[in-house]
Design a protein around this motif. Sequence first.
Motif, PDB file in Angstrom:
ATOM      1  N   GLU A 198      17.109  14.108  69.840  1.00 34.07           N
ATOM      2  CA  GLU A 198      17.284  13.730  71.244  1.00 34.07           C
ATOM      3  C   GLU A 198      16.712  14.810  72.156  1.00 34.07           C
ATOM      4  OE1 GLU A 198      20.753  12.621  74.536  1.00 34.07           O
ATOM      5  OE2 GLU A 198      21.312  12.796  72.423  1.00 34.07           O
ATOM      6  N   ALA A 199      16.958  16.070  71.797  1.00 34.95           N
ATOM      7  CA  ALA A 199      16.423  17.178  72.602  1.00 34.95           C
ATOM      8  C   ALA A 199      14.899  17.146  72.616  1.00 34.95           C
ATOM      9  CB  ALA A 199      16.934  18.514  72.070  1.00 34.95           C
ATOM     10  N   LYS A 200      14.281  16.854  71.472  1.00 38.11           N
ATOM     11  CA  LYS A 200      12.812  16.760  71.421  1.00 38.11           C
ATOM     12  C   LYS A 200      12.311  15.680  72.367  1.00 38.11           C
ATOM     13  CE  LYS A 200      12.203  18.334  66.649  1.00 38.11           C
ATOM     14  NZ  LYS A 200      11.769  17.940  65.299  1.00 38.11           N
ATOM     15  N   GLN A 201      12.984  14.529  72.390  1.00 37.10           N
ATOM     16  CA  GLN A 201      12.581  13.442  73.283  1.00 37.10           C
ATOM     17  C   GLN A 201      12.738  13.848  74.747  1.00 37.10           C
ATOM     18  OE1 GLN A 201      10.917  10.691  72.333  1.00 37.10           O
ATOM     19  NE2 GLN A 201      11.020  11.755  70.363  1.00 37.10           N
ATOM     20  N   LEU A 261       9.874  16.099  75.628  1.00 41.08           N
ATOM     21  CA  LEU A 261       8.654  15.320  75.885  1.00 41.08           C
ATOM     22  C   LEU A 261       8.689  14.707  77.273  1.00 41.08           C
ATOM     23  CD1 LEU A 261       8.061  13.542  72.458  1.00 41.08           C
ATOM     24  CD2 LEU A 261       6.661  15.328  73.507  1.00 41.08           C
ATOM     25  N   GLN A 262       9.856  14.197  77.663  1.00 41.23           N
ATOM     26  CA  GLN A 262      10.031  13.670  79.020  1.00 41.23           C
ATOM     27  C   GLN A 262       9.750  14.758  80.052  1.00 41.23           C
ATOM     28  OE1 GLN A 262      14.056  12.273  79.245  1.00 41.23           O
ATOM     29  NE2 GLN A 262      13.441  10.249  79.965  1.00 41.23           N
ATOM     30  N   GLY A 263      10.280  15.950  79.794  1.00 39.09           N
ATOM     31  CA  GLY A 263      10.076  17.071  80.703  1.00 39.09           C
ATOM     32  C   GLY A 263       8.615  17.457  80.829  1.00 39.09           C
ATOM     33  N   VAL A 264       7.920  17.455  79.700  1.00 38.77           N
ATOM     34  CA  VAL A 264       6.488  17.780  79.714  1.00 38.77           C
ATOM     35  C   VAL A 264       5.728  16.746  80.540  1.00 38.77           C
ATOM     36  CG1 VAL A 264       4.407  17.958  78.291  1.00 38.77           C
ATOM     37  CG2 VAL A 264       6.525  19.076  77.555  1.00 38.77           C
ATOM     38  N   ALA A 289      18.189  18.694  77.666  1.00 39.33           N
ATOM     39  CA  ALA A 289      17.856  19.017  76.270  1.00 39.33           C
ATOM     40  C   ALA A 289      18.692  20.195  75.782  1.00 39.33           C
ATOM     41  CB  ALA A 289      16.366  19.321  76.136  1.00 39.33           C
ATOM     42  N   ILE A 290      18.881  21.183  76.643  1.00 37.69           N
ATOM     43  CA  ILE A 290      19.684  22.361  76.279  1.00 37.69           C
ATOM     44  C   ILE A 290      21.158  21.985  76.160  1.00 37.69           C
ATOM     45  CG2 ILE A 290      20.515  24.582  77.174  1.00 37.69           C
ATOM     46  CD1 ILE A 290      17.577  25.017  78.184  1.00 37.69           C
TER      47      ILE A 290
END
Length: 185
Positions: free
Chosen positions: A45-48, A51-54, A72-73
């Motif tokens: 979930e954090a990885k997703q 990616l949203q943040g990027v 994510a954190i």
Amino acid sequence: MSSANDRAILNSIFNPLLPVGECVYEENIPEDLRDKEEATPETEEAKQLELQGVKSAETGDVAAALASFNKAIEVAPNRASSYNNRAQTLRLMGKLEEAMADLDTAVRLSRGLGRAACQAFTQRAMVHRLQGHDDLARVDFQEAANLGSEFAKAQLVQMNPYAALCNKMLHDVFSKLQRGECGGV
């Protein structure tokens, strides 16, 4: 699935302090120095969220990027990569002290190993250089170089005053040769 080139371009957009392709791919890091992150639903979930943040950062929406990295954190507080990404966002917002705190956390969480550590050491070194703290930058560049960063190795050479002097002397000699000022060589 994205290509290596696509990932390098995305990284260069989101991490402008790092050279294209630097410390980007886990497969380029020796096995004994790789990240030791356990795959869990929370880390996925954090990885997703990252990616949203990027994607938000790419469109210039730094506030949305920060919100994604904060989430994510919150979801995976022991994931070093999220702190690296948030540090970049904070740096873009001019919040260098907060960015440095996140980079320190990324180094601690990664135990100084893997891609996350390589990126954190490199980013931290670049911020130190921008702030005129070359001694601290050298230490972090050395750590990143130990993890395989060619960029960090080049920065260490560039920061070496003896190397700079030798490069200047060589430049002067070649300039004189080109102008025909050196006889008998």
